[in-house]
Design a protein around this motif. Structure first.
Motif, PDB file in Angstrom:
ATOM      1  N   ASN A   1      45.558 -21.293  29.486  1.00 46.35           N
ATOM      2  CA  ASN A   1      46.443 -20.805  30.557  1.00 46.35           C
ATOM      3  C   ASN A   1      46.082 -19.139  30.798  1.00 46.35           C
ATOM      4  O   ASN A   1      46.480 -18.473  30.134  1.00 46.35           O
ATOM      5  N   PHE A   2      44.993 -18.853  31.598  1.00 45.39           N
ATOM      6  CA  PHE A   2      44.456 -17.412  31.781  1.00 45.39           C
ATOM      7  C   PHE A   2      44.825 -17.043  33.125  1.00 45.39           C
ATOM      8  O   PHE A   2      44.633 -17.401  34.356  1.00 45.39           O
ATOM      9  N   ASN A   3      45.694 -15.773  33.355  1.00 45.17           N
ATOM     10  CA  ASN A   3      46.027 -14.999  34.684  1.00 45.17           C
ATOM     11  C   ASN A   3      45.307 -13.743  34.693  1.00 45.17           C
ATOM     12  O   ASN A   3      45.733 -13.023  33.895  1.00 45.17           O
ATOM     13  N   SER A   4      44.491 -13.404  35.556  1.00 39.88           N
ATOM     14  CA  SER A   4      43.687 -12.407  35.690  1.00 39.88           C
ATOM     15  C   SER A   4      44.451 -11.804  36.857  1.00 39.88           C
ATOM     16  O   SER A   4      44.457 -12.079  37.793  1.00 39.88           O
TER      17      SER A   4
ATOM     18  N   PHE B   1      44.824  -8.798  32.244  1.00 42.53           N
ATOM     19  CA  PHE B   1      45.069 -10.350  32.251  1.00 42.53           C
ATOM     20  C   PHE B   1      46.264 -10.669  31.153  1.00 42.53           C
ATOM     21  O   PHE B   1      46.698  -9.753  30.296  1.00 42.53           O
ATOM     22  N   ASP B   2      46.779 -11.931  31.295  1.00 40.06           N
ATOM     23  CA  ASP B   2      47.370 -12.241  30.090  1.00 40.06           C
ATOM     24  C   ASP B   2      47.038 -14.057  29.972  1.00 40.06           C
ATOM     25  O   ASP B   2      46.626 -14.548  31.089  1.00 40.06           O
ATOM     26  N   ALA B   3      47.212 -14.479  28.838  1.00 41.57           N
ATOM     27  CA  ALA B   3      46.768 -15.880  28.671  1.00 41.57           C
ATOM     28  C   ALA B   3      47.447 -16.439  27.501  1.00 41.57           C
ATOM     29  O   ALA B   3      47.824 -15.418  26.407  1.00 41.57           O
ATOM     30  N   ASN B   4      47.384 -17.523  26.908  1.00 42.35           N
ATOM     31  CA  ASN B   4      47.801 -18.119  25.673  1.00 42.35           C
ATOM     32  C   ASN B   4      46.733 -18.062  24.873  1.00 42.35           C
ATOM     33  O   ASN B   4      45.387 -17.729  25.332  1.00 42.35           O
ATOM     34  N   GLN B   5      46.985 -18.129  23.800  1.00 45.55           N
ATOM     35  CA  GLN B   5      45.996 -17.775  22.641  1.00 45.55           C
ATOM     36  C   GLN B   5      44.637 -18.765  22.761  1.00 45.55           C
ATOM     37  O   GLN B   5      43.584 -18.312  22.339  1.00 45.55           O
TER      38      GLN B   5
ATOM     39  N   LEU C   1      35.242 -12.268  24.786  1.00 48.12           N
ATOM     40  CA  LEU C   1      36.090 -11.616  25.314  1.00 48.12           C
ATOM     41  C   LEU C   1      35.840 -10.120  25.066  1.00 48.12           C
ATOM     42  O   LEU C   1      35.898  -9.890  23.648  1.00 48.12           O
ATOM     43  N   ASN C   2      35.587  -9.316  25.573  1.00 50.56           N
ATOM     44  CA  ASN C   2      35.475  -7.793  25.200  1.00 50.56           C
ATOM     45  C   ASN C   2      36.557  -6.940  26.251  1.00 50.56           C
ATOM     46  O   ASN C   2      36.565  -7.145  27.454  1.00 50.56           O
ATOM     47  N   SER C   3      37.090  -6.378  25.308  1.00 51.80           N
ATOM     48  CA  SER C   3      38.059  -4.997  26.036  1.00 51.80           C
ATOM     49  C   SER C   3      38.068  -3.819  25.245  1.00 51.80           C
ATOM     50  O   SER C   3      37.946  -4.066  23.873  1.00 51.80           O
ATOM     51  N   GLN C   4      38.809  -2.865  25.751  1.00 51.18           N
ATOM     52  CA  GLN C   4      39.005  -1.549  24.731  1.00 51.18           C
ATOM     53  C   GLN C   4      40.497  -1.476  24.334  1.00 51.18           C
ATOM     54  O   GLN C   4      40.765  -1.103  23.239  1.00 51.18           O
ATOM     55  N   GLN C   5      41.296  -2.714  24.772  1.00 53.20           N
ATOM     56  CA  GLN C   5      42.765  -2.647  24.073  1.00 53.20           C
ATOM     57  C   GLN C   5      43.321  -4.221  24.364  1.00 53.20           C
ATOM     58  O   GLN C   5      43.039  -4.684  25.690  1.00 53.20           O
ATOM     59  N   LEU C   6      43.919  -4.617  23.535  1.00 49.55           N
ATOM     60  CA  LEU C   6      44.379  -6.080  23.743  1.00 49.55           C
ATOM     61  C   LEU C   6      45.641  -6.215  22.836  1.00 49.55           C
ATOM     62  O   LEU C   6      45.744  -5.641  21.690  1.00 49.55           O
ATOM     63  N   TYR C   7      46.889  -6.625  23.469  1.00 48.37           N
ATOM     64  CA  TYR C   7      47.993  -6.977  22.590  1.00 48.37           C
ATOM     65  C   TYR C   7      48.018  -8.508  22.568  1.00 48.37           C
ATOM     66  O   TYR C   7      47.578  -9.245  23.115  1.00 48.37           O
ATOM     67  N   TRP C   8      48.463  -8.937  21.193  1.00 46.74           N
ATOM     68  CA  TRP C   8      48.787 -10.266  20.931  1.00 46.74           C
ATOM     69  C   TRP C   8      50.159 -10.263  20.381  1.00 46.74           C
ATOM     70  O   TRP C   8      50.531  -9.822  19.475  1.00 46.74           O
ATOM     71  N   ASP C   9      51.079 -11.156  21.136  1.00 48.35           N
ATOM     72  CA  ASP C   9      52.491 -11.449  20.794  1.00 48.35           C
ATOM     73  C   ASP C   9      52.232 -12.690  20.132  1.00 48.35           C
ATOM     74  O   ASP C   9      52.097 -13.885  20.489  1.00 48.35           O
TER      75      ASP C   9
ATOM     76  N   SER D   1      54.705 -14.226  18.127  1.00 51.27           N
ATOM     77  CA  SER D   1      55.449 -15.047  18.098  1.00 51.27           C
ATOM     78  C   SER D   1      55.549 -16.310  19.502  1.00 51.27           C
ATOM     79  O   SER D   1      55.912 -17.106  19.345  1.00 51.27           O
ATOM     80  N   GLU D   2      54.781 -15.534  20.484  1.00 54.21           N
ATOM     81  CA  GLU D   2      54.609 -16.191  21.803  1.00 54.21           C
ATOM     82  C   GLU D   2      53.192 -17.000  21.761  1.00 54.21           C
ATOM     83  O   GLU D   2      52.998 -17.595  22.872  1.00 54.21           O
ATOM     84  N   ASN D   3      52.596 -16.637  20.818  1.00 56.87           N
ATOM     85  CA  ASN D   3      50.934 -16.920  21.042  1.00 56.87           C
ATOM     86  C   ASN D   3      50.297 -16.497  22.392  1.00 56.87           C
ATOM     87  O   ASN D   3      49.717 -17.385  22.891  1.00 56.87           O
ATOM     88  N   TRP D   4      50.555 -15.353  22.654  1.00 55.69           N
ATOM     89  CA  TRP D   4      50.132 -14.895  23.973  1.00 55.69           C
ATOM     90  C   TRP D   4      49.505 -13.398  23.953  1.00 55.69           C
ATOM     91  O   TRP D   4      49.837 -12.688  23.104  1.00 55.69           O
ATOM     92  N   LEU D   5      48.302 -13.393  24.690  1.00 59.01           N
ATOM     93  CA  LEU D   5      47.444 -12.151  24.741  1.00 59.01           C
ATOM     94  C   LEU D   5      47.688 -11.643  26.215  1.00 59.01           C
ATOM     95  O   LEU D   5      47.554 -12.273  27.255  1.00 59.01           O
TER      96      LEU D   5
END
Length: 186
Positions: free
Chosen positions: A170-173, A162-166, A127-135, A137-141
């Motif tokens: 579960n991947f939602n675009s 998108f958001d997804a589990n690590q 996976l490539n992106s210019q910015q990504l957040y990783w929570d 405590s929730e194991n969520w990107l």
């Protein structure tokens, strides 16, 4: 007697005025010292940090530089020259995250990765992106930025946000286009 009262009052006023100016001078010195202390509490270079649980390596973080701002009201650690982190699963398979810049917010466990963010999973999905957040405590990107995913079978998916589990189970675009390969035998 009246002269003594006036003289005493004058001395008291003079002392109070002197103390006021002396305190103001000290206050300015304290403010200057505080301004000099702004910045990181510590700076660490060439980090190679291992996180273990019950004697088993869970993660390995590497970075040329870390700035620790844990003294701030909203504490954080900053990796201004980039970071590379390997995560190890139960079966010792490795997932890797690389970015040009990262910041970890201690209170929220939110990690902000910026600039040429690359995630390579143990099955070679990239996976490539210019910015990504990783929570953490929730194991969520998640991200609102454009991204590209390259699957091991050659499938490519381009999207925006998108958001997804690590584990990406579960991947939602929000939007995406791409080429998908489907195994007709299954």
């Amino acid at each position: 007697m009246e002269f003594k009262k006036i003289q005493t009052k004058s001395i008291v006023v003079l002392l109070a005025t002197t103390m006021l100016f002396a305190c103001e001078g000290n206050l300015n010195e304290v403010k200057q010292m505080a301004n000099q202390l702004q910045g990181p509490q510590s700076t660490t270079k060439d980090i190679n940090l291992f996180y273990t649980d019950s004697g088993k390596v869970q993660a390995n973080l590497r970075s040329p530089k870390m700035l620790d701002f844990s003294q701030e009201e909203f504490p954080y650690r900053e990796f201004p020259i980039g970071v590379e982190v390997d995560f190890f699963d139960e079966d010792s398979t490795k997932n890797t995250i690389i970015s040009d810049y990262a910041i970890i917010y201690n209170i929220t466990n939110l990690i902000d990765l910026r600039g040429n963010v690359v995630i390579v999973t143990s099955d070679s999905t990239e996976l490539n992106s210019q910015q990504l957040y990783w929570d953490e405590s929730e194991n969520w990107l998640f991200t609102d930025q454009p991204y590209t995913i390259k699957m091991p079978n050659g499938a490519v998916n381009d999207g925006e946000g998108f958001d997804a589990n690590q584990n990406f189970d579960n991947f939602n675009s929000r939007t995406n286009t791409g080429i998908q390969y489907i195994d007709e035998q299954q």
